[in-house]
Design a protein around this motif. Structure first.
Motif, PDB file in Angstrom:
ATOM      1  N   VAL A   1       0.873  -1.176   0.000  1.00 22.48           N
ATOM      2  CA  VAL A   1       0.000   0.000   0.000  1.00 22.48           C
ATOM      3  C   VAL A   1       0.910   1.225   0.000  1.00 22.48           C
ATOM      4  CG1 VAL A   1      -1.618   1.310   1.437  1.00 22.48           C
ATOM      5  CG2 VAL A   1      -1.890  -1.171   1.172  1.00 22.48           C
ATOM      6  N   LEU A   2       0.547   2.236  -0.788  1.00 22.50           N
ATOM      7  CA  LEU A   2       1.311   3.479  -0.827  1.00 22.50           C
ATOM      8  C   LEU A   2       0.613   4.523   0.037  1.00 22.50           C
ATOM      9  CD1 LEU A   2       3.496   5.402  -1.985  1.00 22.50           C
ATOM     10  CD2 LEU A   2       1.903   5.846  -3.883  1.00 22.50           C
ATOM     11  N   VAL A   3       1.376   5.153   0.926  1.00 27.53           N
ATOM     12  CA  VAL A   3       0.894   6.282   1.712  1.00 27.53           C
ATOM     13  C   VAL A   3       1.744   7.474   1.303  1.00 27.53           C
ATOM     14  CG1 VAL A   3       0.530   7.237   4.016  1.00 27.53           C
ATOM     15  CG2 VAL A   3       0.192   4.787   3.624  1.00 27.53           C
ATOM     16  N   ALA A   4       1.118   8.432   0.593  1.00 25.71           N
ATOM     17  CA  ALA A   4       1.867   9.560   0.025  1.00 25.71           C
ATOM     18  C   ALA A   4       1.175  10.867   0.399  1.00 25.71           C
ATOM     19  CB  ALA A   4       1.939   9.425  -1.494  1.00 25.71           C
ATOM     20  N   ALA A   5       1.976  11.898   0.582  1.00 25.24           N
ATOM     21  CA  ALA A   5       1.439  13.208   0.947  1.00 25.24           C
ATOM     22  C   ALA A   5       1.960  14.265  -0.011  1.00 25.24           C
ATOM     23  CB  ALA A   5       1.833  13.563   2.383  1.00 25.24           C
ATOM     24  N   SER A   6       1.134  15.303  -0.215  1.00 24.52           N
ATOM     25  CA  SER A   6       1.545  16.430  -1.052  1.00 24.52           C
ATOM     26  C   SER A   6       0.776  17.676  -0.615  1.00 24.52           C
ATOM     27  CB  SER A   6       1.280  16.143  -2.536  1.00 24.52           C
ATOM     28  OG  SER A   6      -0.083  15.871  -2.753  1.00 24.52           O
ATOM     29  N   ALA A   7       1.372  18.828  -0.887  1.00 21.43           N
ATOM     30  CA  ALA A   7       0.740  20.108  -0.579  1.00 21.43           C
ATOM     31  C   ALA A   7      -0.137  20.519  -1.750  1.00 21.43           C
ATOM     32  CB  ALA A   7       1.800  21.172  -0.309  1.00 21.43           C
ATOM     33  N   MET A   8      -1.331  21.015  -1.428  1.00 22.36           N
ATOM     34  CA  MET A   8      -2.288  21.479  -2.437  1.00 22.36           C
ATOM     35  C   MET A   8      -2.838  22.826  -1.969  1.00 22.36           C
ATOM     36  SD  MET A   8      -2.213  18.902  -4.542  1.00 22.36           S
ATOM     37  CE  MET A   8      -3.602  19.100  -5.603  1.00 22.36           C
ATOM     38  N   GLY A   9      -2.137  23.901  -2.275  1.00 28.78           N
ATOM     39  CA  GLY A   9      -2.571  25.230  -1.833  1.00 28.78           C
ATOM     40  C   GLY A   9      -2.502  25.341  -0.321  1.00 28.78           C
ATOM     41  N   ASP A  10      -3.649  25.628   0.319  1.00 33.75           N
ATOM     42  CA  ASP A  10      -3.673  25.785   1.766  1.00 33.75           C
ATOM     43  C   ASP A  10      -4.053  24.485   2.473  1.00 33.75           C
ATOM     44  OD1 ASP A  10      -6.307  25.747   0.980  1.00 33.75           O
ATOM     45  OD2 ASP A  10      -6.928  27.446   2.222  1.00 33.75           O
ATOM     46  N   HIS A  11      -3.930  23.355   1.754  1.00 32.78           N
ATOM     47  CA  HIS A  11      -4.232  22.045   2.318  1.00 32.78           C
ATOM     48  C   HIS A  11      -3.097  21.068   2.043  1.00 32.78           C
ATOM     49  CE1 HIS A  11      -8.292  23.773   2.212  1.00 32.78           C
ATOM     50  NE2 HIS A  11      -8.551  22.938   3.194  1.00 32.78           N
ATOM     51  N   VAL A  12      -3.091  19.996   2.798  1.00 37.45           N
ATOM     52  CA  VAL A  12      -2.176  18.886   2.563  1.00 37.45           C
ATOM     53  C   VAL A  12      -3.040  17.650   2.346  1.00 37.45           C
ATOM     54  CG1 VAL A  12      -0.412  17.396   3.602  1.00 37.45           C
ATOM     55  CG2 VAL A  12      -0.287  19.881   3.900  1.00 37.45           C
ATOM     56  N   GLU A  13      -2.714  16.907   1.298  1.00 36.40           N
ATOM     57  CA  GLU A  13      -3.434  15.671   1.022  1.00 36.40           C
ATOM     58  C   GLU A  13      -2.570  14.483   1.406  1.00 36.40           C
ATOM     59  OE1 GLU A  13      -6.325  16.899  -2.702  1.00 36.40           O
ATOM     60  OE2 GLU A  13      -4.693  15.481  -3.049  1.00 36.40           O
ATOM     61  N   LEU A  14      -3.158  13.565   2.132  1.00 35.33           N
ATOM     62  CA  LEU A  14      -2.516  12.297   2.470  1.00 35.33           C
ATOM     63  C   LEU A  14      -3.323  11.213   1.766  1.00 35.33           C
ATOM     64  CD1 LEU A  14      -0.315  10.865   4.205  1.00 35.33           C
ATOM     65  CD2 LEU A  14      -2.097  10.543   5.924  1.00 35.33           C
ATOM     66  N   ARG A  15      -2.689  10.539   0.806  1.00 32.55           N
ATOM     67  CA  ARG A  15      -3.375   9.518   0.019  1.00 32.55           C
ATOM     68  C   ARG A  15      -2.909   8.131   0.429  1.00 32.55           C
ATOM     69  NH1 ARG A  15      -1.731  13.329  -2.672  1.00 32.55           N
ATOM     70  NH2 ARG A  15       0.056  12.294  -3.598  1.00 32.55           N
ATOM     71  N   VAL A  16      -3.874   7.229   0.607  1.00 33.07           N
ATOM     72  CA  VAL A  16      -3.608   5.827   0.909  1.00 33.07           C
ATOM     73  C   VAL A  16      -4.109   5.046  -0.300  1.00 33.07           C
ATOM     74  CG1 VAL A  16      -4.038   3.917   2.485  1.00 33.07           C
ATOM     75  CG2 VAL A  16      -3.853   6.255   3.382  1.00 33.07           C
ATOM     76  N   VAL A  17      -3.166   4.469  -1.041  1.00 40.53           N
ATOM     77  CA  VAL A  17      -3.453   3.868  -2.338  1.00 40.53           C
ATOM     78  C   VAL A  17      -3.281   2.356  -2.247  1.00 40.53           C
ATOM     79  CG1 VAL A  17      -2.840   3.847  -4.793  1.00 40.53           C
ATOM     80  CG2 VAL A  17      -2.546   5.955  -3.435  1.00 40.53           C
ATOM     81  N   ASP A  18      -4.360   1.622  -2.585  1.00 40.92           N
ATOM     82  CA  ASP A  18      -4.244   0.160  -2.609  1.00 40.92           C
ATOM     83  C   ASP A  18      -4.562  -0.369  -4.000  1.00 40.92           C
ATOM     84  OD1 ASP A  18      -7.017  -0.868  -2.920  1.00 40.92           O
ATOM     85  OD2 ASP A  18      -7.367  -0.047  -0.932  1.00 40.92           O
ATOM     86  N   ARG A  19      -4.253  -1.621  -4.210  1.00 42.04           N
ATOM     87  CA  ARG A  19      -4.501  -2.303  -5.487  1.00 42.04           C
ATOM     88  C   ARG A  19      -5.513  -3.425  -5.313  1.00 42.04           C
ATOM     89  NH1 ARG A  19      -3.266   0.833  -9.541  1.00 42.04           N
ATOM     90  NH2 ARG A  19      -1.339   1.937  -9.117  1.00 42.04           N
ATOM     91  N   GLY A  20      -6.408  -3.259  -4.341  1.00 45.35           N
ATOM     92  CA  GLY A  20      -7.432  -4.262  -4.075  1.00 45.35           C
ATOM     93  C   GLY A  20      -8.532  -4.229  -5.119  1.00 45.35           C
ATOM     94  N   PRO A  21      -9.685  -4.810  -4.790  1.00 44.24           N
ATOM     95  CA  PRO A  21     -10.776  -4.909  -5.758  1.00 44.24           C
ATOM     96  C   PRO A  21     -11.476  -3.585  -6.055  1.00 44.24           C
ATOM     97  CG  PRO A  21     -11.465  -5.769  -3.636  1.00 44.24           C
ATOM     98  CD  PRO A  21      -9.998  -5.467  -3.524  1.00 44.24           C
ATOM     99  N   GLY A  22     -11.240  -2.559  -5.254  1.00 43.79           N
ATOM    100  CA  GLY A  22     -11.924  -1.291  -5.447  1.00 43.79           C
ATOM    101  C   GLY A  22     -13.348  -1.339  -4.945  1.00 43.79           C
ATOM    102  N   VAL A  23     -14.056  -0.223  -5.116  1.00 48.03           N
ATOM    103  CA  VAL A  23     -15.445  -0.089  -4.666  1.00 48.03           C
ATOM    104  C   VAL A  23     -16.201   0.646  -5.769  1.00 48.03           C
ATOM    105  CG1 VAL A  23     -16.942   0.978  -2.916  1.00 48.03           C
ATOM    106  CG2 VAL A  23     -14.743   0.012  -2.242  1.00 48.03           C
ATOM    107  N   PRO A  24     -17.369   0.145  -6.179  1.00 48.73           N
ATOM    108  CA  PRO A  24     -18.162   0.857  -7.193  1.00 48.73           C
ATOM    109  C   PRO A  24     -18.557   2.249  -6.700  1.00 48.73           C
ATOM    110  CG  PRO A  24     -19.091  -1.326  -6.756  1.00 48.73           C
ATOM    111  CD  PRO A  24     -18.023  -1.094  -5.739  1.00 48.73           C
ATOM    112  N   ASP A  25     -18.750   3.161  -7.649  1.00 43.59           N
ATOM    113  CA  ASP A  25     -19.096   4.536  -7.296  1.00 43.59           C
ATOM    114  C   ASP A  25     -20.323   4.610  -6.392  1.00 43.59           C
ATOM    115  OD1 ASP A  25     -16.964   5.526  -8.726  1.00 43.59           O
ATOM    116  OD2 ASP A  25     -18.145   5.994 -10.521  1.00 43.59           O
ATOM    117  N   ALA A  26     -21.318   3.767  -6.642  1.00 43.58           N
ATOM    118  CA  ALA A  26     -22.560   3.793  -5.860  1.00 43.58           C
ATOM    119  C   ALA A  26     -22.337   3.442  -4.392  1.00 43.58           C
ATOM    120  CB  ALA A  26     -23.577   2.831  -6.468  1.00 43.58           C
ATOM    121  N   ALA A  27     -21.247   2.760  -4.075  1.00 43.97           N
ATOM    122  CA  ALA A  27     -20.993   2.328  -2.694  1.00 43.97           C
ATOM    123  C   ALA A  27     -19.930   3.174  -1.998  1.00 43.97           C
ATOM    124  CB  ALA A  27     -20.561   0.862  -2.681  1.00 43.97           C
TER     125      ALA A  27
END
Length: 174
Positions: A90-116
């Motif tokens: 799993v990738l845990v990555a952070a980056s600055a986006m203007g006046d916010h910081v985003e912390l992303r947790v990225v997996d390669r699992g089955p995903g989730v449909p948009d409706a759920a």
């Protein structure tokens, strides 16, 4: 026995946290911290070698409650590891986006449909065939509640190429 006790402790902790969120008794102690103070501590519940960290040294500090953020990150990362294929990090990555910081947790699992995607953040909800030991569906609800208590957001989106990316958006310190 030790694994069972750990799972029970985690479940009770999430139940208590959910109770605090639903009764409005979460009172965050907001202060400026570096993400690299919190994120490594949040990885204590996942197997060693299951996560890659990408947190730049020049990232702005964030204004959060350290304990709430640690619990939110731990719940999101533990969920990502559970749903990832064996030997896929799993990738845990952070980056600055203007006046916010985003912390992303990225997996390669089955995903989730948009409706759920919104439903997975509700208490006692799990999507699809949950892996053995996946819990009762409180981790993401607690993570979102704690993130929102700190004036942040927690969202789910598709990972390009397959999987799910959870994004915690936090206020950057001024």
């Amino acid at each position: 026995i030790e694994d069972g006790a750990d799972r029970l402790e985690h479940l009770v902790g999430n139940l208590l946290d959910m109770s605090r969120l639903q009764t409005g008794t979460v009172n965050p102690l907001i202060r400026e911290i570096d993400l690299d103070e919190v994120v490594p501590m949040a990885l204590g519940g996942v197997p060693e070698g299951s996560v890659d960290l990408d947190i730049p040294e020049n990232l702005p500090m964030v204004t959060v409650d350290k304990g709430l953020l640690e619990r939110a990150v731990a719940n999101v990362v533990e969920n990502a590891v559970k749903y990832s294929p064996d030997r896929t990090r799993v990738l845990v990555a952070a980056s600055a986006m203007g006046d916010h910081v985003e912390l992303r947790v990225v997996d390669r699992g089955p995903g989730v449909p948009d409706a759920a995607k919104d439903r997975i953040f509700e208490p006692f909800q799990r999507y699809g065939d949950a892996p053995r030991g996946a819990g009762v569906g409180l981790g993401l609800a607690v993570a979102r509640g704690f993130t929102e208590a700190m004036d942040g957001t927690l969202t789910a989106e598709d990972t390009p190429g397959g999987g799910l990316t959870m994004t915690l958006t936090l206020r950057a310190a001024v």
